[in-house]
Design an enzyme around this catalytic site. Structure first.
Site, PDB file in Angstrom:
ATOM      1  N   PRO A  42       0.762  -1.472   0.016  1.00 39.70           N
ATOM      2  CA  PRO A  42       0.097   0.046  -0.147  1.00 39.70           C
ATOM      3  C   PRO A  42       0.836   1.452  -0.004  1.00 39.70           C
ATOM      4  O   PRO A  42       0.794   1.872   0.849  1.00 39.70           O
ATOM      5  CB  PRO A  42      -0.827  -0.352   1.366  1.00 39.70           C
ATOM      6  CG  PRO A  42      -0.012  -0.818   2.188  1.00 39.70           C
ATOM      7  CD  PRO A  42       0.852  -1.880   1.176  1.00 39.70           C
ATOM      8  N   CYS A  43       1.460   1.627  -1.207  1.00 39.07           N
ATOM      9  CA  CYS A  43       1.917   2.800  -1.142  1.00 39.07           C
ATOM     10  C   CYS A  43       1.226   4.099  -1.139  1.00 39.07           C
ATOM     11  O   CYS A  43       1.603   5.066  -0.956  1.00 39.07           O
ATOM     12  CB  CYS A  43       3.070   2.894  -2.246  1.00 39.07           C
ATOM     13  SG  CYS A  43       2.210   2.637  -3.971  1.00 39.07           S
TER      14      CYS A  43
END
Length: 161
Positions: free
Chosen positions: A120-121
């Site tokens: 989850p950047c």
């Protein structure tokens, strides 16, 4: 390499399997035919993404393996520690990595993440709370953060202090 395509609220998503691992998940800006997933692992990935978009999945359980340097691998592993519905800044991420001067290198590694949503950047934002940089487009980043905030009942899409 087997590939699957699925519909999401953010457009068509492409999922690539390589050697029994999910190697890439990406949002596409163009249309593509969606068909039955050619492997059980790709179907599992589609199912888990569907659960994420329905708000019932907060953690993914997929075998992941994306190509990258040891530094990039370390960054991507750290991204997976950011809780669903939370955000951190690039500066906080660099401090957590014990590399406070490597903000740009860390941001660059985030940008090379090929596992959209699962790594989850999108949960990393600017120190001032701004939505900076996202390979899938800032509108998708905003949508993902708002989706997680709605699911958590927080309404929070800015930096957590």
């Amino acid at each position: 390499m087997p590939v699957a395509y699925c519909h999401t609220p953010l457009g068509i998503t492409r999922i690539v399997e390589e050697d029994g691992f999910i190697a890439a998940i990406s949002a596409m800006n163009e249309e593509h035919e969606v068909a039955i997933a050619p492997t059980p692992l790709l179907q599992t990935a589609i199912d888990q993404l569907d659960e994420y978009f329905k708000g019932t999945r907060k953690v993914f359980d997929l075998p992941l393996k994306q190509a990258g340097t040891p530094f990039q691998q370390q960054i991507w592993e750290q991204l997976q520690l950011i809780n669903y519905g939370s955000t951190i800044s690039y500066a906080q991420q660099s401090n957590q990595m014990n590399s406070p001067l490597a903000i740009r290198a860390i941001a660059s590694a985030n940008g090379k993440n090929n596992l959209w949503i699962v790594v989850p950047c999108h949960r990393v934002i600017g120190s001032n709370g701004s939505l900076t940089g996202y390979a899938g487009g800032l509108w998708r980043k905003q949508w993902l953060l708002e989706h997680e905030a709605r699911t958590m009942g927080t309404g929070q899409t800015r930096l957590d202090f």
